[in-house]
Design an enzyme around this catalytic site. Structure first.
Site, PDB file in Angstrom:
ATOM      1  N   GLY A  49       0.865  -1.189   0.177  1.00 29.34           N
ATOM      2  CA  GLY A  49       0.091  -0.202  -0.068  1.00 29.34           C
ATOM      3  C   GLY A  49       1.020   1.129   0.028  1.00 29.34           C
ATOM      4  O   GLY A  49       2.059   1.293   0.356  1.00 29.34           O
ATOM      5  N   GLN A  54       3.220   9.807   1.725  1.00 28.80           N
ATOM      6  CA  GLN A  54       4.404   9.267   1.450  1.00 28.80           C
ATOM      7  C   GLN A  54       4.838   9.760   0.043  1.00 28.80           C
ATOM      8  O   GLN A  54       6.203   9.164  -0.023  1.00 28.80           O
ATOM      9  CB  GLN A  54       4.248   7.567   1.410  1.00 28.80           C
ATOM     10  N   CYS A 103       7.323  -0.397   6.510  1.00 21.17           N
ATOM     11  CA  CYS A 103       6.779   0.495   5.949  1.00 21.17           C
ATOM     12  C   CYS A 103       8.016   1.004   4.797  1.00 21.17           C
ATOM     13  O   CYS A 103       8.987   1.256   5.018  1.00 21.17           O
ATOM     14  CB  CYS A 103       6.421   1.545   7.037  1.00 21.17           C
ATOM     15  N   LEU A 104       7.336   1.342   3.543  1.00 20.40           N
ATOM     16  CA  LEU A 104       8.274   1.967   2.795  1.00 20.40           C
ATOM     17  C   LEU A 104       8.825   3.505   3.099  1.00 20.40           C
ATOM     18  O   LEU A 104       9.906   3.492   2.609  1.00 20.40           O
ATOM     19  CB  LEU A 104       7.646   2.296   1.443  1.00 20.40           C
ATOM     20  N   HIS A 145      -2.993   0.467   8.546  1.00 17.99           N
ATOM     21  CA  HIS A 145      -1.741   1.196   8.246  1.00 17.99           C
ATOM     22  C   HIS A 145      -1.873   2.196   7.299  1.00 17.99           C
ATOM     23  O   HIS A 145      -1.252   3.239   7.700  1.00 17.99           O
ATOM     24  CB  HIS A 145      -0.689  -0.124   7.734  1.00 17.99           C
ATOM     25  N   GLU A 146      -2.542   2.013   6.165  1.00 17.24           N
ATOM     26  CA  GLU A 146      -2.529   3.130   5.453  1.00 17.24           C
ATOM     27  C   GLU A 146      -3.615   4.214   5.995  1.00 17.24           C
ATOM     28  O   GLU A 146      -2.908   5.403   5.704  1.00 17.24           O
ATOM     29  CB  GLU A 146      -3.094   2.757   4.050  1.00 17.24           C
ATOM     30  N   HIS A 149      -1.483   6.454   7.795  1.00 21.13           N
ATOM     31  CA  HIS A 149      -0.561   7.454   7.369  1.00 21.13           C
ATOM     32  C   HIS A 149      -1.397   8.825   7.169  1.00 21.13           C
ATOM     33  O   HIS A 149      -0.773   9.933   6.970  1.00 21.13           O
ATOM     34  CB  HIS A 149       0.063   7.004   6.041  1.00 21.13           C
TER      35      HIS A 149
HETATM   36 ZN    ZN Z   1       3.779   2.586   5.643  1.00 16.24          ZN
END
Ligand code: ZN
Length: 191
Positions: A49, A54, A103-104, A145-146, A149
Protein backbone atom coordinates in the site's frame (compact mmCIF):
# COMPACT_ATOMS: atom_id res chain seq x y z
CA UNK A 1 4.40 8.74 -15.81
CA UNK A 2 7.23 7.67 -13.56
CA UNK A 3 7.34 6.59 -9.94
CA UNK A 4 7.64 9.32 -7.33
CA UNK A 5 10.30 9.58 -4.63
CA UNK A 6 9.09 8.07 -1.34
CA UNK A 7 9.30 10.35 1.70
CA UNK A 8 11.03 8.82 4.70
CA UNK A 9 10.56 9.12 8.45
CA UNK A 10 11.74 12.51 9.63
CA UNK A 11 9.99 14.29 6.74
CA UNK A 12 7.31 16.47 8.37
CA UNK A 13 4.72 15.65 5.68
CA UNK A 14 4.46 12.16 7.18
CA UNK A 15 3.25 13.73 10.44
CA UNK A 16 0.53 15.93 8.95
CA UNK A 17 -3.15 15.11 9.23
CA UNK A 18 -4.03 14.90 5.54
CA UNK A 19 -6.88 16.94 4.05
CA UNK A 20 -10.08 15.38 2.68
CA UNK A 21 -10.52 15.42 -1.09
CA UNK A 22 -13.67 16.97 -2.58
CA UNK A 23 -15.48 15.25 -5.45
CA UNK A 24 -14.56 18.18 -7.69
CA UNK A 25 -10.89 17.82 -6.76
CA UNK A 26 -11.03 14.04 -7.24
CA UNK A 27 -12.25 14.53 -10.79
CA UNK A 28 -9.40 16.85 -11.76
CA UNK A 29 -6.76 15.44 -14.10
CA UNK A 30 -3.95 16.27 -11.67
CA UNK A 31 -5.61 14.22 -8.91
CA UNK A 32 -6.13 11.25 -11.24
CA UNK A 33 -2.49 11.59 -12.33
CA UNK A 34 -1.39 11.58 -8.69
CA UNK A 35 -3.36 8.34 -8.14
CA UNK A 36 -1.72 6.75 -11.20
CA UNK A 37 1.72 7.81 -9.99
CA UNK A 38 1.00 6.41 -6.51
CA UNK A 39 0.01 3.04 -8.02
CA UNK A 40 3.18 2.97 -10.07
CA UNK A 41 5.32 3.97 -7.08
CA UNK A 42 3.75 1.26 -4.88
CA UNK A 43 4.27 -1.41 -7.54
CA UNK A 44 7.86 -0.43 -8.26
CA UNK A 45 8.71 -0.58 -4.53
CA UNK A 46 6.80 -3.88 -4.04
CA UNK A 47 4.67 -2.20 -1.37
CA UNK A 48 1.31 -3.53 -0.22
CA UNK A 49 0.00 0.00 0.00
CA UNK A 50 0.98 3.64 -0.29
CA UNK A 51 -0.58 6.78 1.14
CA UNK A 52 -0.37 10.21 -0.51
CA UNK A 53 1.73 11.74 2.32
CA UNK A 54 4.40 9.16 1.46
CA UNK A 55 4.85 10.93 -1.86
CA UNK A 56 4.67 14.36 -0.23
CA UNK A 57 0.96 15.14 -0.71
CA UNK A 58 -1.10 15.67 2.46
CA UNK A 59 -4.40 14.48 0.94
CA UNK A 60 -6.63 11.63 2.13
CA UNK A 61 -5.81 9.21 -0.69
CA UNK A 62 -4.21 5.77 -0.40
CA UNK A 63 -3.72 2.82 -2.72
CA UNK A 64 -3.54 -0.84 -1.73
CA UNK A 65 -2.67 -3.89 -3.80
CA UNK A 66 -1.17 -7.26 -2.96
CA UNK A 67 -0.31 -9.30 -6.01
CA UNK A 68 0.36 -13.01 -5.48
CA UNK A 69 4.03 -13.61 -4.67
CA UNK A 70 4.79 -10.04 -3.54
CA UNK A 71 8.47 -10.36 -2.50
CA UNK A 72 8.15 -8.02 0.49
CA UNK A 73 5.01 -9.70 1.82
CA UNK A 74 4.73 -13.25 0.42
CA UNK A 75 2.40 -14.30 3.27
CA UNK A 76 -0.27 -11.64 2.64
CA UNK A 77 -3.44 -12.79 0.90
CA UNK A 78 -3.89 -11.15 -2.52
CA UNK A 79 -5.83 -7.87 -2.59
CA UNK A 80 -7.00 -6.39 -5.90
CA UNK A 81 -5.95 -2.83 -6.63
CA UNK A 82 -7.99 -0.59 -4.33
CA UNK A 83 -7.97 3.22 -4.34
CA UNK A 84 -9.18 4.74 -1.09
CA UNK A 85 -10.30 8.36 -1.01
CA UNK A 86 -11.38 9.86 2.34
CA UNK A 87 -11.43 6.41 3.98
CA UNK A 88 -13.04 5.82 7.35
CA UNK A 89 -12.45 2.63 9.29
CA UNK A 90 -14.55 1.23 12.08
CA UNK A 91 -13.29 -1.80 14.01
CA UNK A 92 -15.89 -4.58 14.17
CA UNK A 93 -15.81 -6.57 17.36
CA UNK A 94 -13.07 -6.55 19.95
CA UNK A 95 -10.70 -9.08 18.38
CA UNK A 96 -7.18 -7.91 17.62
CA UNK A 97 -4.14 -9.71 16.28
CA UNK A 98 -0.43 -9.16 16.64
CA UNK A 99 0.74 -7.82 13.30
CA UNK A 100 4.32 -7.54 12.10
CA UNK A 101 4.69 -4.71 9.63
CA UNK A 102 7.16 -2.80 7.57
CA UNK A 103 6.74 0.57 5.87
CA UNK A 104 8.21 2.01 2.69
CA UNK A 105 8.82 5.26 4.61
CA UNK A 106 10.84 3.50 7.32
CA UNK A 107 13.57 1.65 5.44
CA UNK A 108 14.76 -1.65 6.84
CA UNK A 109 12.63 -1.70 9.98
CA UNK A 110 9.84 -4.00 11.07
CA UNK A 111 7.85 -4.04 14.28
CA UNK A 112 4.96 -5.77 16.01
CA UNK A 113 1.71 -4.03 16.87
CA UNK A 114 -1.91 -4.83 17.60
CA UNK A 115 -4.42 -4.37 14.79
CA UNK A 116 -8.18 -4.83 14.77
CA UNK A 117 -8.94 -8.20 13.17
CA UNK A 118 -11.99 -6.91 11.30
CA UNK A 119 -12.88 -3.44 10.07
CA UNK A 120 -15.69 -1.81 8.15
CA UNK A 121 -14.16 0.45 5.48
CA UNK A 122 -16.11 3.29 3.96
CA UNK A 123 -14.44 5.33 1.24
CA UNK A 124 -14.76 6.72 -2.26
CA UNK A 125 -13.06 4.97 -5.13
CA UNK A 126 -11.15 6.96 -7.72
CA UNK A 127 -14.38 7.63 -9.66
CA UNK A 128 -16.11 8.98 -6.56
CA UNK A 129 -18.28 5.88 -6.05
CA UNK A 130 -19.14 5.18 -2.40
CA UNK A 131 -17.71 1.89 -1.13
CA UNK A 132 -18.68 0.15 2.08
CA UNK A 133 -16.96 -3.16 2.76
CA UNK A 134 -15.63 -5.40 5.48
CA UNK A 135 -11.94 -6.32 5.53
CA UNK A 136 -10.44 -9.01 7.69
CA UNK A 137 -7.13 -10.28 9.02
CA UNK A 138 -3.92 -9.08 7.39
CA UNK A 139 -5.92 -7.10 4.83
CA UNK A 140 -7.68 -5.25 7.65
CA UNK A 141 -4.20 -4.53 9.02
CA UNK A 142 -3.03 -3.12 5.68
CA UNK A 143 -6.08 -0.83 5.57
CA UNK A 144 -5.32 0.37 9.12
CA UNK A 145 -1.66 0.97 8.25
CA UNK A 146 -2.58 3.17 5.28
CA UNK A 147 -5.30 5.13 7.09
CA UNK A 148 -2.81 5.74 9.93
CA UNK A 149 -0.58 7.48 7.37
CA UNK A 150 -3.44 9.88 6.56
CA UNK A 151 -3.56 10.82 10.24
CA UNK A 152 0.20 11.33 10.51
CA UNK A 153 0.66 8.08 12.45
CA UNK A 154 3.55 5.70 11.70
CA UNK A 155 4.01 2.10 12.77
CA UNK A 156 6.81 3.12 15.15
CA UNK A 157 4.16 5.01 17.16
CA UNK A 158 2.09 1.88 17.68
CA UNK A 159 4.73 -0.87 17.81
CA UNK A 160 6.57 -2.00 20.92
CA UNK A 161 10.16 -0.81 20.32
CA UNK A 162 11.42 -4.04 21.87
CA UNK A 163 10.06 -5.84 18.77
CA UNK A 164 11.87 -3.67 16.20
CA UNK A 165 14.06 -5.58 13.80
CA UNK A 166 15.74 -5.14 10.46
CA UNK A 167 14.25 -7.06 7.57
CA UNK A 168 17.23 -9.43 7.56
CA UNK A 169 16.87 -10.26 11.25
CA UNK A 170 13.10 -10.66 10.82
CA UNK A 171 13.85 -13.28 8.16
CA UNK A 172 16.23 -15.05 10.55
CA UNK A 173 14.39 -14.84 13.85
CA UNK A 174 10.81 -13.69 13.47
CA UNK A 175 9.40 -14.72 10.12
CA UNK A 176 8.59 -18.39 10.69
CA UNK A 177 6.53 -17.72 13.81
CA UNK A 178 4.77 -14.74 12.28
CA UNK A 179 3.94 -16.54 9.04
CA UNK A 180 2.45 -19.42 11.05
CA UNK A 181 0.24 -16.95 12.97
CA UNK A 182 -0.66 -15.08 9.79
CA UNK A 183 -1.58 -18.27 7.94
CA UNK A 184 -3.87 -19.30 10.78
CA UNK A 185 -5.50 -15.86 10.82
CA UNK A 186 -6.07 -15.87 7.05
CA UNK A 187 -7.52 -19.39 7.16
CA UNK A 188 -9.90 -18.42 9.96
CA UNK A 189 -10.98 -14.92 8.92
CA UNK A 190 -10.19 -14.59 5.23
CA UNK A 191 -9.23 -11.24 3.78
ZN1 ZN B 1 3.69 2.75 5.65
Amino acid sequence: MSPLPIREIGDPVLREVAEPVSLEELGRPETQELIEAMIETMREANGAGLAAPQVGVAKRIAVIEVRPGNPRYPYKPPVPLTVLVNPELEPLGAETYLSNEGCLSIPNLRGELERAAEVRARYLDRDGEVKDEIRRGLTAGTFQHEVDHLDGVLLVDRADPATFSTWEQFERFGKAEFVARATELTARLGA
